[in-house]
Scaffold this motif. Structure first.
Motif, PDB file in Angstrom:
ATOM      1  N   LEU A  80       0.876  -1.174   0.000  1.00 41.76           N
ATOM      2  CA  LEU A  80       0.000   0.000   0.000  1.00 41.76           C
ATOM      3  C   LEU A  80       0.908   1.217   0.000  1.00 41.76           C
ATOM      4  O   LEU A  80       1.576   1.498   1.000  1.00 41.76           O
ATOM      5  CB  LEU A  80      -0.900   0.006   1.238  1.00 41.76           C
ATOM      6  N   TRP A  81       0.957   1.910  -1.126  1.00 40.82           N
ATOM      7  CA  TRP A  81       1.828   3.086  -1.274  1.00 40.82           C
ATOM      8  C   TRP A  81       0.907   4.279  -1.513  1.00 40.82           C
ATOM      9  O   TRP A  81       0.315   4.399  -2.596  1.00 40.82           O
ATOM     10  CB  TRP A  81       2.823   2.894  -2.422  1.00 40.82           C
ATOM     11  N   LEU A  82       0.780   5.091  -0.508  1.00 47.18           N
ATOM     12  CA  LEU A  82      -0.286   6.092  -0.502  1.00 47.18           C
ATOM     13  C   LEU A  82       0.235   7.447  -0.026  1.00 47.18           C
ATOM     14  O   LEU A  82       1.048   7.500   0.893  1.00 47.18           O
ATOM     15  CB  LEU A  82      -1.361   5.562   0.438  1.00 47.18           C
ATOM     16  N   SER A  83      -0.238   8.513  -0.654  1.00 48.83           N
ATOM     17  CA  SER A  83       0.077   9.859  -0.145  1.00 48.83           C
ATOM     18  C   SER A  83      -1.192  10.673  -0.017  1.00 48.83           C
ATOM     19  O   SER A  83      -2.126  10.521  -0.796  1.00 48.83           O
ATOM     20  CB  SER A  83       1.047  10.580  -1.089  1.00 48.83           C
ATOM     21  N   LEU A  84      -1.145  11.546   0.966  1.00 51.61           N
ATOM     22  CA  LEU A  84      -2.310  12.371   1.302  1.00 51.61           C
ATOM     23  C   LEU A  84      -1.940  13.830   1.292  1.00 51.61           C
ATOM     24  O   LEU A  84      -0.850  14.186   1.756  1.00 51.61           O
ATOM     25  CB  LEU A  84      -2.642  12.104   2.755  1.00 51.61           C
ATOM     26  N   LEU A  85      -2.858  14.645   0.835  1.00 47.13           N
ATOM     27  CA  LEU A  85      -2.642  16.092   0.888  1.00 47.13           C
ATOM     28  C   LEU A  85      -3.534  16.641   1.999  1.00 47.13           C
ATOM     29  O   LEU A  85      -4.749  16.416   1.985  1.00 47.13           O
ATOM     30  CB  LEU A  85      -3.046  16.658  -0.475  1.00 47.13           C
ATOM     31  N   LEU A  86      -2.935  17.320   2.953  1.00 45.34           N
ATOM     32  CA  LEU A  86      -3.720  17.831   4.080  1.00 45.34           C
ATOM     33  C   LEU A  86      -3.549  19.341   4.211  1.00 45.34           C
ATOM     34  O   LEU A  86      -2.430  19.860   4.108  1.00 45.34           O
ATOM     35  CB  LEU A  86      -3.272  17.166   5.390  1.00 45.34           C
ATOM     36  N   LYS A  87      -4.672  20.002   4.387  1.00 46.86           N
ATOM     37  CA  LYS A  87      -4.625  21.442   4.694  1.00 46.86           C
ATOM     38  C   LYS A  87      -5.366  21.633   6.013  1.00 46.86           C
ATOM     39  O   LYS A  87      -6.488  22.123   6.041  1.00 46.86           O
ATOM     40  CB  LYS A  87      -5.312  22.231   3.585  1.00 46.86           C
ATOM     41  N   PRO A  88      -4.744  21.195   7.083  1.00 53.93           N
ATOM     42  CA  PRO A  88      -5.449  21.180   8.367  1.00 53.93           C
ATOM     43  C   PRO A  88      -5.562  22.580   8.969  1.00 53.93           C
ATOM     44  O   PRO A  88      -4.772  23.469   8.636  1.00 53.93           O
ATOM     45  CB  PRO A  88      -4.553  20.303   9.237  1.00 53.93           C
ATOM     46  N   ARG A  89      -6.558  22.728   9.847  1.00 50.46           N
ATOM     47  CA  ARG A  89      -6.689  24.012  10.560  1.00 50.46           C
ATOM     48  C   ARG A  89      -5.787  23.968  11.781  1.00 50.46           C
ATOM     49  O   ARG A  89      -6.231  23.790  12.908  1.00 50.46           O
ATOM     50  CB  ARG A  89      -8.151  24.232  10.969  1.00 50.46           C
ATOM     51  N   LEU A 110       1.514  13.702   3.518  1.00 48.60           N
ATOM     52  CA  LEU A 110       1.849  12.525   4.323  1.00 48.60           C
ATOM     53  C   LEU A 110       1.976  11.328   3.393  1.00 48.60           C
ATOM     54  O   LEU A 110       1.024  11.002   2.672  1.00 48.60           O
ATOM     55  CB  LEU A 110       0.735  12.231   5.326  1.00 48.60           C
ATOM     56  N   GLY A 111       3.130  10.705   3.405  1.00 45.51           N
ATOM     57  CA  GLY A 111       3.317   9.491   2.603  1.00 45.51           C
ATOM     58  C   GLY A 111       3.323   8.299   3.534  1.00 45.51           C
ATOM     59  O   GLY A 111       4.001   8.314   4.573  1.00 45.51           O
ATOM     60  N   ILE A 112       2.550   7.296   3.184  1.00 39.97           N
ATOM     61  CA  ILE A 112       2.460   6.104   4.037  1.00 39.97           C
ATOM     62  C   ILE A 112       2.729   4.877   3.174  1.00 39.97           C
ATOM     63  O   ILE A 112       2.101   4.701   2.120  1.00 39.97           O
ATOM     64  CB  ILE A 112       1.057   6.005   4.683  1.00 39.97           C
ATOM     65  N   GLY A 113       3.668   4.068   3.610  1.00 40.64           N
ATOM     66  CA  GLY A 113       3.963   2.838   2.891  1.00 40.64           C
ATOM     67  C   GLY A 113       3.771   1.649   3.816  1.00 40.64           C
ATOM     68  O   GLY A 113       4.316   1.636   4.922  1.00 40.64           O
ATOM     69  N   VAL A 114       2.973   0.676   3.375  1.00 45.62           N
ATOM     70  CA  VAL A 114       2.738  -0.511   4.202  1.00 45.62           C
ATOM     71  C   VAL A 114       3.113  -1.758   3.399  1.00 45.62           C
ATOM     72  O   VAL A 114       2.594  -1.969   2.292  1.00 45.62           O
ATOM     73  CB  VAL A 114       1.249  -0.631   4.635  1.00 45.62           C
ATOM     74  N   ASN A 115       3.991  -2.572   3.955  1.00 47.50           N
ATOM     75  CA  ASN A 115       4.337  -3.844   3.300  1.00 47.50           C
ATOM     76  C   ASN A 115       3.178  -4.802   3.531  1.00 47.50           C
ATOM     77  O   ASN A 115       2.959  -5.263   4.649  1.00 47.50           O
ATOM     78  CB  ASN A 115       5.598  -4.426   3.922  1.00 47.50           C
ATOM     79  N   ALA A 116       2.447  -5.102   2.483  1.00 47.64           N
ATOM     80  CA  ALA A 116       1.229  -5.888   2.679  1.00 47.64           C
ATOM     81  C   ALA A 116       1.295  -7.219   1.934  1.00 47.64           C
ATOM     82  O   ALA A 116       1.820  -8.205   2.474  1.00 47.64           O
ATOM     83  CB  ALA A 116       0.013  -5.060   2.260  1.00 47.64           C
TER      84      ALA A 116
END
Ligand code: BT5
Length: 327
Positions: free
Chosen positions: A133-142, A205-211
């Protein structure tokens, strides 16, 4: 068209079979076109039973990431509502950084089935074969700049919690952000700032999970483990992604509401080596001491014979004395 057929099969699931004729009528396509689409779905991992007189029945959705299947599972308000899936990318973090520059929305997610130049912190290589699972997220948090930086801790907690809940595994976080199981790294998190902090705060945020692959696929020098190694079977990556995004959204909201202490507590409950002897390597020098925990800014606190020293991530690595752990 493909997704419309899936919608029909899903909606009719109680009635079991849907005839090719009714699908072709509903979508104004030929029976042959329906058949072709069904073949394509089967190739993508959907289990669809076909019976000459009765038609088609959706039996199982694929374990591999699939946009339609993932959308069925999503329970979030913002995270993943804009979703992009690629067969292959150099790096999902780099792609989403481009999107951020072009004004991408808060919560946008980019997933790639494999990465050719996935990276970790300080330009380290992140090996990303098919099945992960190779995933990135774009966040514009308050959040203020300082608090936004804590989101990498939030991601660690959300991921550890998800893996623990879904697969009943004993998951640990090794400071600053390695997710480890049985002392081996199963996932990594990379937080990066995109764009001008002063104008719009955008965090990647980049998240990599060896699945769903064997750890033996990775370079032998990497002390890694995969979900497949541990569980002995593949996991449904759509379900995993949806749960991860759900838990992460909760963490983002709780930080936006100012609950930093809650985050630190949850993070600490997963941490490797708390109140235990550890070694910190920094610029070739090794510091031994007791790992007391982390400060609100994420810095590690080491007790060296009664004196507290703090370390910020990036420049250092932690080794738990009692357990072999990766870099
Ligand atoms: C990390 O860096 O752990 C952050 C990894 C983030 C990867 C994701 S995947 C989606 C997104 N797109 C990207 O391009 N990146 C993010 P760091 O703490 O620097 O760890 C890197 C080290 O982990 C390497 O030097 C290797 O020793 C080890 N490593 C490389 N690939 C690995 C893997 N698949 N599993 C476990 N360890 C690995």
């Amino acid at each position: 068209m493909r997704n419309k057929i899936l919608d029909i099969l899903k909606n009719q699931q109680r009635e079991e079979f849907v005839s090719g004729e009714s699908i072709s009528q509903a979508l104004s396509i030929t029976r042959a076109a329906v058949w072709k689409q069904i073949q394509g779905l089967k190739e993508a991992g959907y289990e669809i039973e076909g019976q000459t007189k009765k038609g088609y029945r959706l039996v199982k959705i694929p374990c591999a990431i699939d946009l339609w299947a993932l959308q069925q599972e999503l329970r979030t308000q913002a995270l993943g509502r804009q979703l992009f899936l690629f067969e292959e990318l150099p790096s999902t973090n780099d792609r989403i950084k481009d999107m951020a520059r072009q004004g991408g929305e808060h919560g946008t997610v980019v997933i790639a089935k494999r990465q050719t130049i996935g990276h970790g912190r300080m330009q380290r290589v992140w090996e990303s074969p098919d099945g992960g699972l190779w995933l990135s997220l774009l966040l514009k948090p308050r959040l203020s700049l300082g608090d936004a930086a804590k989101l990498t801790l939030s991601a660690g907690v959300a991921l550890a919690q998800t893996l623990q809940d879904l697969y009943r595994l004993e998951v640990r976080i090794k400071w600053p952000n390695d997710i480890v199981i049985q002392g081996r790294k199963i996932a990594g998190i990379l937080g990066e700032v995109a764009g001008e902090w002063n104008t719009v705060q955008t965090l990647i945020l980049g998240i990599g999970v060896n699945a769903n692959f064997s750890g033996q696929t990775l370079s032998p020098k990497i002390p890694a483990i995969t979900l497949q190694d541990i569980l002995g079977h593949e996991v449904n990556l759509n379900h995993l992604t949806a749960e991860l995004l759900f838990n992460l959204e909760k963490e983002v909201q709780s930080l936006e509401q100012g609950d930093v202490q809650g985050l630190i507590q949850r993070w600490t409950s997963f941490a490797v080596g708390i109140n235990r002897p550890v070694r910190i390597e920094k610029a070739g020098i090794s510091y031994g001491g007791i790992f007391k925990g982390i400060r609100e800014n994420g810095e590690l606190v080491l007790d060296q014979e009664g004196q507290e020293i703090t370390f910020s991530s990036g420049e250092v690595s932690l080794r738990a004395e009692e357990q072999y752990s990766p870099e």
